[in-house]
Design a protein around this motif. Sequence first.
Motif, PDB file in Angstrom:
ATOM      1  N   TRP A  55       0.808  -1.215   0.000  1.00 30.24           N
ATOM      2  CA  TRP A  55       0.000   0.000   0.000  1.00 30.24           C
ATOM      3  C   TRP A  55       0.850   1.278   0.000  1.00 30.24           C
ATOM      4  O   TRP A  55       0.316   2.374  -0.069  1.00 30.24           O
ATOM      5  N   ASN A  56       2.157   1.154   0.097  1.00 29.82           N
ATOM      6  CA  ASN A  56       3.066   2.308   0.052  1.00 29.82           C
ATOM      7  C   ASN A  56       3.966   2.183  -1.165  1.00 29.82           C
ATOM      8  O   ASN A  56       4.668   1.185  -1.302  1.00 29.82           O
ATOM      9  N   ASP A  57       3.967   3.183  -1.993  1.00 28.71           N
ATOM     10  CA  ASP A  57       4.878   3.218  -3.134  1.00 28.71           C
ATOM     11  C   ASP A  57       6.175   3.866  -2.658  1.00 28.71           C
ATOM     12  O   ASP A  57       6.201   5.071  -2.375  1.00 28.71           O
ATOM     13  N   PRO A  58       7.261   3.107  -2.532  1.00 22.00           N
ATOM     14  CA  PRO A  58       8.497   3.678  -1.993  1.00 22.00           C
ATOM     15  C   PRO A  58       9.073   4.794  -2.868  1.00 22.00           C
ATOM     16  O   PRO A  58       9.706   5.714  -2.352  1.00 22.00           O
ATOM     17  N   ARG A  59       8.845   4.742  -4.170  1.00 23.04           N
ATOM     18  CA  ARG A  59       9.315   5.834  -5.044  1.00 23.04           C
ATOM     19  C   ARG A  59       8.596   7.136  -4.701  1.00 23.04           C
ATOM     20  O   ARG A  59       9.204   8.195  -4.670  1.00 23.04           O
ATOM     21  N   LYS A  60       7.293   7.025  -4.440  1.00 24.89           N
ATOM     22  CA  LYS A  60       6.533   8.219  -4.038  1.00 24.89           C
ATOM     23  C   LYS A  60       7.009   8.712  -2.681  1.00 24.89           C
ATOM     24  O   LYS A  60       7.085   9.917  -2.443  1.00 24.89           O
ATOM     25  N   ASP A  61       7.334   7.775  -1.768  1.00 24.60           N
ATOM     26  CA  ASP A  61       7.856   8.180  -0.458  1.00 24.60           C
ATOM     27  C   ASP A  61       9.166   8.953  -0.618  1.00 24.60           C
ATOM     28  O   ASP A  61       9.400   9.954   0.062  1.00 24.60           O
ATOM     29  N   ILE A  62      10.015   8.506  -1.530  1.00 26.62           N
ATOM     30  CA  ILE A  62      11.274   9.219  -1.789  1.00 26.62           C
ATOM     31  C   ILE A  62      10.981  10.618  -2.324  1.00 26.62           C
ATOM     32  O   ILE A  62      11.551  11.608  -1.842  1.00 26.62           O
ATOM     33  N   GLN A  63      10.092  10.727  -3.292  1.00 28.38           N
ATOM     34  CA  GLN A  63       9.777  12.037  -3.876  1.00 28.38           C
ATOM     35  C   GLN A  63       9.155  12.967  -2.841  1.00 28.38           C
ATOM     36  O   GLN A  63       9.466  14.165  -2.809  1.00 28.38           O
ATOM     37  N   ARG A  64       8.315  12.427  -1.986  1.00 23.99           N
ATOM     38  CA  ARG A  64       7.709  13.250  -0.926  1.00 23.99           C
ATOM     39  C   ARG A  64       8.785  13.767   0.031  1.00 23.99           C
ATOM     40  O   ARG A  64       8.758  14.920   0.455  1.00 23.99           O
ATOM     41  N   LYS A  65       9.735  12.895   0.376  1.00 24.39           N
ATOM     42  CA  LYS A  65      10.800  13.321   1.290  1.00 24.39           C
ATOM     43  C   LYS A  65      11.688  14.375   0.641  1.00 24.39           C
ATOM     44  O   LYS A  65      12.108  15.322   1.300  1.00 24.39           O
ATOM     45  N   LEU A  66      11.960  14.220  -0.633  1.00 24.29           N
ATOM     46  CA  LEU A  66      12.813  15.195  -1.317  1.00 24.29           C
ATOM     47  C   LEU A  66      12.147  16.565  -1.415  1.00 24.29           C
ATOM     48  O   LEU A  66      12.830  17.574  -1.572  1.00 24.29           O
TER      49      LEU A  66
END
Length: 139
Positions: free
Chosen positions: A27-38
């Motif tokens: 349920w978590n897209d890690p690529r999106k998590d990276i982009q959100r953190k950046l």
Amino acid sequence: MFIRSYRAADEAAMLALWQACGLIRPWNDPRKDIQRKLAVQPELFLVGESAGEPVASAMVGFDGHRGWVYYLAVRPDHQRRGHGRRLMAHAEQLLVERGCPKINLLVRTANGAVVDFYRSLGYAQDEAVSLGKRLIPDL
């Protein structure tokens, strides 16, 4: 291990690291998590590097009230060398420098070894219930 901020070239290594450490969930897209953190405090996305390659990570954040750490991971073949402790000490120092009074973590209840790791660093279970609500679906 050398600790530095995340670089765009680290993405594949981070995804492999998180997969190897069991941190990726459907349920978590890690690529999106990276982009959100950046997009927010990118300097607090930490990468531990050994022999020129990423072997550890931590996403650190401070919202003005509490500090948070997500995606703390050490590649399995580099575990038990103090890398996780060093990353957490570095994260704590960065938060103290920002005036952060307390740090919070979320650990899945089934992950007893990680709970023990954090307890060994002085963390204790809060008398609180973690609640969540997804606002933007990743899938």
